[in-house]
Design a protein around this motif. Sequence first.
Motif, PDB file in Angstrom:
ATOM      1  N   MET A  66       0.830  -1.208   0.000  1.00  0.00           N
ATOM      2  CA  MET A  66       0.000   0.000   0.000  1.00  0.00           C
ATOM      3  C   MET A  66       0.863   1.256   0.000  1.00  0.00           C
ATOM      4  O   MET A  66       0.474   2.287  -0.530  1.00  0.00           O
ATOM      5  N   LEU A  79      -5.381  -0.074  -4.780  1.00  0.00           N
ATOM      6  CA  LEU A  79      -6.518   0.053  -3.866  1.00  0.00           C
ATOM      7  C   LEU A  79      -7.769  -0.620  -4.442  1.00  0.00           C
ATOM      8  O   LEU A  79      -8.516  -1.282  -3.716  1.00  0.00           O
ATOM      9  N   LYS A  83      -9.733  -3.642  -2.697  1.00  0.00           N
ATOM     10  CA  LYS A  83     -11.148  -3.538  -2.324  1.00  0.00           C
ATOM     11  C   LYS A  83     -11.947  -4.702  -2.919  1.00  0.00           C
ATOM     12  O   LYS A  83     -12.808  -5.282  -2.241  1.00  0.00           O
ATOM     13  N   ALA A 131      -7.251   5.808   2.206  1.00  0.00           N
ATOM     14  CA  ALA A 131      -7.363   4.350   2.057  1.00  0.00           C
ATOM     15  C   ALA A 131      -8.602   3.821   2.772  1.00  0.00           C
ATOM     16  O   ALA A 131      -9.351   3.003   2.208  1.00  0.00           O
TER      17      ALA A 131
END
Lengths: 279, 190
Positions: A66, A79, A83, A131
């Motif tokens: 990340m 991201l 997700k 985030a």
Amino acid sequence: MNAIAPWGGFGLGLRRDHYHDFLSGNVAVDFVEVISENFMVDGGRPLRVLEQVRAKLPVILHGVSMSIGSAHGLDREHLTKLKTLADRIEPLWVSDHLCWTRTSAHNSHDLLPLPLTRGALGVVCDNIDRAQEFLGRAMLFENPSSYLTFPEDEMPEWEFLAEMSLRTGCYLLLDVNNIHVSACNHGFEAADYLAGIPADRVRQVHLAGHTPGEIVIDTHDAPVCDAVWDLYAKAMSMLGDVAVMIERDDAIPPLPELLTELARARISTSAALGTEKAA
Amino acid sequence: MSALALRQQEFLACLLDDATPLPAGWDTRRVAGMAVYRNAYRTRLIDALRETFERTAQLVGEDAFRRAAAHHLITNPPTGWTIDLTGERFAETCAELFAHDPDVAEVACSARRPSRRRWNACLDQDMPCSGGKKSGLCLCSSPNKTGAPWRVCSAGARSAKCARLSRKRSALPKLRRALARCCWAGSNWV
């Protein structure tokens, strides 16, 4: 952002060497943790294995890419894939490291150390806010092991983590081995580190082995050493219900060996809490 | 550019290239710490390349492969979030370095995408046999008799042999300097 309730249990990393064990029988763990990036793909065997294991056990998604401390912001593609995976697996939680891995130009694929400054803290908090907003969930961030500090450091790491958690609402993954490694390398007292961590924000603990030397290296290729077990007992006497995990990423032994080590964590926890709860 | 961005750009430049001077005033402890990060960076990425280009490594031998991989990491440092992309353009690197032996680039080309780990994933999705007639490598998706979900046919694979790196004049110093300077704004950042 939704709170993450305290959750207690003992688990292991799900590694390819042990896929068969986890698929073919009931392994005596309360959860498994996986490296998120290894499963951020559209299909294939690893993802199918993870879904089969998830049908049996809670899963934690633990990331390494990340780059929450990157001055250049977060990678939207990373991201988005994270997700997608999180929505698919419905993990206990999603975690990553307090570190940076890249600039906007290049990626080191390593967990690099941050200067512990007010400026860096602001960048980290802004990135965590983004985030967590993007993922729609609160995250955990792990204290890294580190091999150098910066002349411009303005605070100890535990103060950085405490302030970061306070400002963003994120939770902490306390890696006891990393505390030991960094304490050896930088000359601070591990007990001071523990005392400075907000115990009520810790949701998970990592244990691992390292390679001793003039600079201690966090290698995850050996059993947990006695010094780390001692520090673990001190940590557990301060913490409430947390998920405890043993990490082994190299020289991975047969599963029974890791389960024996995990049993020691259960016993140590019971002793630290003065109860039989964890046994 | 912020102090943190400058620090990270400087740190990464030092990580990528031993020749980049460390920040002024760094003591021996910090120099030793940087050596740990440098070693970890190179080891991890060379291992990733070796895993993806296993046949190429067998063909040219360990020493030549390590040197080629190290060269590739300097000329093509990773940019993406996934380590699987580290092997992009490695076949081109091999074509340049092993100019006297076109088979090396050909074998590398047969392996470069998807990576070994992605092969595991893709082959389980019943991808058709990739062929690989020219290189003698063939990935087949059907389960073999031992029950393993995939197998690699290597009837045409050769044993390792010595391969000399091309001795053409290297542009590495210039590339290193360019890498240390470059930092451009990506369009996919949030």
